[in-house]
Structures are given as structure tokens and as C-alpha cells.
Design an enzyme around this catalytic site. Structure first.
Site, mmCIF file in Angstrom:
data_model
loop_
_atom_site.group_PDB
_atom_site.id
_atom_site.type_symbol
_atom_site.label_atom_id
_atom_site.label_comp_id
_atom_site.label_asym_id
_atom_site.label_seq_id
_atom_site.Cartn_x
_atom_site.Cartn_y
_atom_site.Cartn_z
ATOM 1 N N ASN A 9 0.843 -1.193 0.000
ATOM 2 C CA ASN A 9 0.000 0.000 0.000
ATOM 3 C C ASN A 9 0.881 1.246 0.000
ATOM 4 O O ASN A 9 1.495 1.592 1.009
ATOM 5 C CB ASN A 9 -0.911 0.000 1.231
ATOM 6 C CG ASN A 9 -1.799 1.235 1.287
ATOM 7 O OD1 ASN A 9 -2.015 1.908 0.279
ATOM 8 N ND2 ASN A 9 -2.323 1.539 2.464
ATOM 9 N N LYS A 11 -0.023 4.364 -0.364
ATOM 10 C CA LYS A 11 -0.671 5.555 0.197
ATOM 11 C C LYS A 11 -0.428 6.757 -0.723
ATOM 12 O O LYS A 11 -0.430 6.614 -1.945
ATOM 13 C CB LYS A 11 -0.195 5.799 1.624
ATOM 14 C CG LYS A 11 -0.402 4.574 2.530
ATOM 15 C CD LYS A 11 -0.052 4.856 3.966
ATOM 16 C CE LYS A 11 -0.270 3.602 4.796
ATOM 17 N NZ LYS A 11 -0.034 3.848 6.239
ATOM 18 N N HIS A 102 -9.503 1.569 5.543
ATOM 19 C CA HIS A 102 -8.199 1.770 6.175
ATOM 20 C C HIS A 102 -8.349 2.786 7.312
ATOM 21 O O HIS A 102 -9.151 3.714 7.236
ATOM 22 C CB HIS A 102 -7.179 2.270 5.151
ATOM 23 C CG HIS A 102 -5.775 2.213 5.627
ATOM 24 N ND1 HIS A 102 -5.249 3.162 6.484
ATOM 25 C CD2 HIS A 102 -4.775 1.329 5.394
ATOM 26 C CE1 HIS A 102 -3.992 2.866 6.748
ATOM 27 N NE2 HIS A 102 -3.670 1.754 6.102
ATOM 28 N N GLU A 104 -6.726 5.239 8.189
ATOM 29 C CA GLU A 104 -6.534 6.633 7.796
ATOM 30 C C GLU A 104 -7.792 7.201 7.152
ATOM 31 O O GLU A 104 -8.085 8.396 7.294
ATOM 32 C CB GLU A 104 -5.335 6.735 6.857
ATOM 33 C CG GLU A 104 -4.015 6.473 7.571
ATOM 34 C CD GLU A 104 -2.882 6.050 6.668
ATOM 35 O OE1 GLU A 104 -1.802 5.755 7.191
ATOM 36 O OE2 GLU A 104 -3.088 6.005 5.432
ATOM 37 N N GLU A 174 -5.237 -4.496 11.092
ATOM 38 C CA GLU A 174 -4.202 -3.488 11.280
ATOM 39 C C GLU A 174 -4.434 -2.755 12.600
ATOM 40 O O GLU A 174 -5.251 -1.838 12.661
ATOM 41 C CB GLU A 174 -4.228 -2.467 10.144
ATOM 42 C CG GLU A 174 -3.625 -2.943 8.849
ATOM 43 C CD GLU A 174 -3.308 -1.776 7.940
ATOM 44 O OE1 GLU A 174 -2.149 -1.619 7.551
ATOM 45 O OE2 GLU A 174 -4.218 -0.989 7.629
ATOM 46 N N GLY A 180 2.920 2.628 11.261
ATOM 47 C CA GLY A 180 3.892 3.711 11.222
ATOM 48 C C GLY A 180 4.741 3.843 12.467
ATOM 49 O O GLY A 180 5.569 4.752 12.561
ATOM 50 N N SER A 219 3.455 -1.790 10.504
ATOM 51 C CA SER A 219 4.916 -1.804 10.643
ATOM 52 C C SER A 219 5.534 -3.127 10.201
ATOM 53 O O SER A 219 6.444 -3.659 10.849
ATOM 54 C CB SER A 219 5.321 -1.483 12.088
ATOM 55 O OG SER A 219 4.973 -0.152 12.423
#
Length: 258
Positions: A9, A11, A102, A104, A174, A180, A219
Site C-alpha cells: 500500500n 498511500k 483503512h 486513515e 491493522e 507507522g 509496521s
């Protein structure tokens, strides 16, 4: 035993030069190592070009060596929705998978479970494969609410699309607090959560466990990929930052020998 699914991904990253270099090296690697089940999720503007680049690999080697995914989709098929991209448009250029839900998108764009379930439903109805992201925040994790949160996110899909909705679908667990951070979740927690997700879906839907996959994301890198994938409950990996560098990504693929 089914081969693991590896999703990259990107992004909001990349450019034409990077896409060409990445796919050129990935295609050669796949052909030389008989690798399959790789999905690359790129920004909208590079999707059509990427589909064309991998077409030769999939045609000359075997089907679905590499697939190209969209990172998002609108709930509408057409109409006055400036700036949006529909599932029919994605299908028109040869996109096979779509990331939905996701963290985000949930946090930065205020997408709730009901809205995400509508995206999931329209992707399924158009015969593309949804990649549903689920997971808990750090606070929810500390409060021991991981399973409750995942169940809620799964239930919203079942409520809108039916008990059999996860047939030919991908779920990516996730944990939001791991994304991250540079440190993946504890392997025992991942195993326990994946076990719960699989058993819950199987209990509710009674579908064959081979008809859906549960991946881990958060991660993931070339250093922890083998440890993560060497687990019967983890069907693959959703890779973020480590997928932007083709050399690191190839090390990751080589380490898990898919």
C-alpha cells in the site's frame, strides 16, 4: 495450503519513474522465482499505467502473478460527485482489488462502519475483491477491546451485505497503534486476534475457510516478515512504508518465499 497474499500500500506516495522501476524489478523477480499473489495499491493517477505494465507478466507467466489495487472507491457508480472515482471506472481499466476501511480513511475522512460497509457492498456487487481493513486504537487495545472493535467492524459488513459477504474477500487486521510506529504488534496478540476473526466469520457465515484471507498490517518490514508469515493464522501481509523501496520489498518477498 494456500499461498500468502502480500499487499503493498503506497498511500500518497510515488511518481511515474518510481512506479516503472518498481514494477519492472518486481515482474522480473516474480518470473524468476515463481512468485504469485502480490497486490500493489497505488494512487489513482498511476493505476491504468500499472495495469498495462503488469499485463505482460500475467499473460506470459501465469494469471494473477501481480494485481493492481485501488486505495479507495466512492459509494456511487456515477453522477454529480466531483473528484470521486467509481467502482465501474476501476473495473474498466482492469483493477481487481480495492482497499476499504483503512484506519486513515476512518480517522482522517470520518468514514464510519456504515459508510465503509456501503463501499464493501458495491465492490462485491461489481465482482472486484474488497480488502477490508479493521483494527483498534491504542486506547482500545489497552482497555482490552480489540475483539469487540473487530467484531463491530465485521458485523457492519454482514449486516449490509449478508452472512456470505466475506466469500472471496480479504480482511487486513491493522492495529492502528502499530501503523507507522516501526514496531509490529506482539506475535501472540496477532495470532489471538486473527484466530478470533477467522472463527467468528466461520461461525456466523459457515463458509469454507479457504474462501477468505486474513492478513496482518502494521509496521511490516523485511526484518519481521518471516516471523509474521510463519503462522497458520496469518494468510498474508499488508505492507506500507517498506513497499515503497523495491529493494526492501524484494528482500521481504524473498524472506518469506511465497
Amino acid at each position: 495450503m494456500k499461498k500468502p497474499v502480500i499487499i503493498a500500500n503506497w498511500k500518497l506516495n510515488g511518481n511515474k519513474k518510481l512506479v516503472v522501476r518498481f514494477l519492472d524489478k518486481l515482474i522480473k523477480f516474480c518470473e524468476n522465482n515463481e512468485i504469485s499473489n502480490i497486490i500493489i495499491a497505488l494512487p489513482y493517477v498511476y493505476l491504468d499505467m500499472a495495469v498495462q505494465l503488469v499485463a505482460k507478466c500475467n499473460k506470459n507467466y501465469f494469471n494473477n502473478c501481480i494485481n493492481i489495487a485501488a486505495q479507495n472507491v466512492d459509494v456511487n457508480v456515477s453522477g454529480s460527485f466531483t473528484g470521486e472515482v467509481s467502482v465501474s471506472m476501476l473495473k474498466d481499466i482492469g483493477i481487481s482489488h480495492v482497499i476499504i476501511g483503512h484506519s486513515e480513511r476512518r480517522m482522517l475522512h470520518n468514514e464510519n462502519c456504515n459508510y465503509i460497509s456501503k463501499k464493501f457492498d458495491i465492490v462485491k456487487k461489481n465482482l472486484l475483491t474488497p480488502i477490508l481493513c479493521i483494527g483498534e486504537t491504542k486506547k482500545e487495545n489497552l482497555l482490552g477491546l480489540t475483539k469487540i472493535v473487530c467484531k463491530k467492524q465485521i458485523d457492519s459488513i454482514i449486516l449490509n451485505s449478508g452472512k456470505k459477504s466475506f466469500i472471496n474477500s480479504i480482511i487486513a487486521y491493522e492495529p492502528i497503534w502499530a501503523i507507522g510506529s516501526g514496531k509490529a504488534a506482539d506475535i501472540e496478540q496477532i495470532k489471538e486476534t486473527h484466530k478470533f476473526i477467522k472463527e467468528y466469520i466461520l461461525d456466523v457465515s459457515s463458509i469454507n475457510k479457504k474462501l477468505f484471507s486474513v492478513l496482518y498490517g502494521g509496521s511490516v518490514d523485511e526484518k519481521n516478515s518471516f516471523r509474521l508469515i510463519n503462522n497458520s493464522y496469518i494468510d498474508g501481509l499488508l505492507v506500507g512504508k517498506s513497499s515503497l523501496d523495491i529493494d526492501i520489498f524484494l528482500k521481504l518477498l524473498n524472506n518469506i518465499k511465497i
